[in-house]
Design a protein around this motif. Structure first.
Motif, PDB file in Angstrom:
ATOM      1  N   PHE A  17     -21.054 -45.140 -36.632  1.00 64.84           N
ATOM      2  CA  PHE A  17     -21.923 -45.218 -35.460  1.00 64.84           C
ATOM      3  C   PHE A  17     -21.077 -45.191 -34.188  1.00 64.84           C
ATOM      4  CE2 PHE A  17     -24.134 -47.368 -38.918  1.00 64.84           C
ATOM      5  CZ  PHE A  17     -25.402 -46.817 -38.857  1.00 64.84           C
ATOM      6  N   CYS A 101     -18.876 -51.439 -39.480  1.00 66.39           N
ATOM      7  CA  CYS A 101     -20.065 -51.813 -38.706  1.00 66.39           C
ATOM      8  C   CYS A 101     -20.851 -52.913 -39.421  1.00 66.39           C
ATOM      9  CB  CYS A 101     -20.940 -50.585 -38.486  1.00 66.39           C
ATOM     10  SG  CYS A 101     -22.439 -50.900 -37.523  1.00 66.39           S
ATOM     11  N   TYR A 172     -30.494 -42.495 -41.487  1.00 63.82           N
ATOM     12  CA  TYR A 172     -30.177 -42.177 -40.098  1.00 63.82           C
ATOM     13  C   TYR A 172     -30.045 -40.663 -39.985  1.00 63.82           C
ATOM     14  CZ  TYR A 172     -29.384 -47.155 -39.601  1.00 63.82           C
ATOM     15  OH  TYR A 172     -29.552 -48.517 -39.579  1.00 63.82           O
ATOM     16  N   VAL A 178     -25.631 -46.615 -31.049  1.00 65.13           N
ATOM     17  CA  VAL A 178     -26.169 -47.973 -31.002  1.00 65.13           C
ATOM     18  C   VAL A 178     -26.120 -48.471 -29.562  1.00 65.13           C
ATOM     19  CG1 VAL A 178     -25.961 -50.331 -31.870  1.00 65.13           C
ATOM     20  CG2 VAL A 178     -25.346 -48.396 -33.336  1.00 65.13           C
ATOM     21  N   CYS A 183     -22.324 -53.782 -33.423  1.00 62.44           N
ATOM     22  CA  CYS A 183     -23.333 -53.331 -34.388  1.00 62.44           C
ATOM     23  C   CYS A 183     -24.444 -54.373 -34.493  1.00 62.44           C
ATOM     24  CB  CYS A 183     -22.678 -53.080 -35.745  1.00 62.44           C
ATOM     25  SG  CYS A 183     -21.711 -51.570 -35.799  1.00 62.44           S
ATOM     26  N   LEU A 188     -29.693 -51.336 -34.244  1.00 61.31           N
ATOM     27  CA  LEU A 188     -29.247 -50.543 -35.392  1.00 61.31           C
ATOM     28  C   LEU A 188     -30.424 -50.083 -36.248  1.00 61.31           C
ATOM     29  CD1 LEU A 188     -26.468 -49.642 -36.471  1.00 61.31           C
ATOM     30  CD2 LEU A 188     -26.521 -51.605 -38.009  1.00 61.31           C
TER      31      LEU A 188
END
Length: 320
Positions: A17, A101, A172, A178, A183, A188
């Protein structure tokens, strides 16, 4: 079986991410530099509390075990948040691998939750000390306090592990940016392109167990404490209440910003990403720095040990 296999195959797990952080915030680097200074002060002040309690035999009581526990949790909470945030934004390492994360999510939410449970522990200690003074040493023993701490750690571990595992069921397929400074669970799960209702319910459960539940217990303990104080003489009542002032200050510092954010969202008002990140990051970073300072200044026993240690070092001749 075929449907289950198909469902598993459609789960889209990203490599990682991107942590967005602030949006066009002036002097952003100064803010993260400020948190770096806060982190250094947090480690030093909490280490001082732990060392004083560790080396002074007279402080090996349930009350100071709870204070020592809070100091350890504060240091761990800051370590879970600030170094990674500095690495992300000052060193511009905004991409974070999926596994890292999940680890960050776990440890930040675990130690933030344990801060709340630590305040409950201190409230419990004050409740026993003031409402049951004659039985204090039989009810609240060091062993019993240690067992309570273990139970709280297990509860928090389970409470945070389940949401982390459930994120593995999310796909995802669109954005992986994000909108937070780490995180964070809420930002999220909202990125997922499949149903995240169970994840949202677990987030609500976390808020109930970690924030609202402990706060209700603390309010209940002080209702009992204030009732007990009314039965004491004026001087004894003031002396007993003085032992609670440090804890009340910590409760106010910890819960006020969290409740403001929570009730603002519940009322239907939108909070900008910058305001949310600023409030959240300061709420997590500032209390761990202030807690040991407040307890040092407000607790006579700790101040006395510091003065004695300082005088001992000053009077001890140095030999070259």
């Amino acid at each position: 079986m075929e449907d289950t296999a198909f469902f598993n195959e459609t789960i889209i797990r990203p490599i990682g991410f991107f942590i967005a952080g602030f949006t066009d915030l002036s002097y952003e680097s100064w803010f993260w530099g400020f948190l770096c200074l806060v982190y250094i002060l947090t480690l030093h002040s909490n280490a001082l509390i732990v060392l004083i309690i560790w080396y002074e035999q007279s402080l090996h009581t349930p009350k100071y075990f709870a204070i020592c526990h809070l100091a350890v949790i504060d240091a761990c909470c800051s370590t879970a948040v600030i170094p990674k945030a500095i690495d992300t934004f000052l060193l511009n390492h905004k991409f974070i691998k999926y596994e890292i994360c999940m680890c960050s999510l776990f440890f930040v939410h675990f130690f933030v939750g344990m801060q709340s449970f630590s305040l409950v522990l201190l409230a419990y200690d004050r409740l026993i000390a003031i409402c049951f003074p004659l039985h204090q040493h039989t009810i609240n023993t060091p062993t019993r306090m240690f067992l309570i701490v273990i139970i709280l750690w297990v509860i928090m571990g389970v409470l945070v592990t389940i949401p982390v595992i459930l994120i593995g069921n999310l796909s995802y397929c669109n954005s992986v940016v994000v909108k937070s400074y780490f995180c964070d669970h809420g930002p999220l799960i909202y990125l997922a392109c499949n149903d995240y209702s169970l994840n949202a319910e677990m987030g609500n459960l976390y808020v109930m167990v970690v924030i609202l539940g402990p706060l209700c217990f603390i309010i209940f303990t002080y209702m009992c404490i204030f009732r007990a104080l009314t039965k004491l003489s004026s001087s004894d009542s003031q002396k007993a209440f003085k032992t609670c002032t440090s804890h009340l200050i910590l409760v106010g510092i910890y819960y006020t910003p969290l409740l403001l954010t929570y009730f603002t969202v519940m009322a239907g008002y939108s909070i900008s990403t910058n305001a949310r990140i600023l409030n959240s990051s300061l709420s997590v970073s500032i209390p761990p720095m202030l807690n040991p300072i407040i307890y040092t200044l407000k607790t006579e026993e700790i101040m006395e040990k510091i003065r004695k240690h300082y005088l001992r070092r000053k009077l001890t001749p140095s030999y070259k």
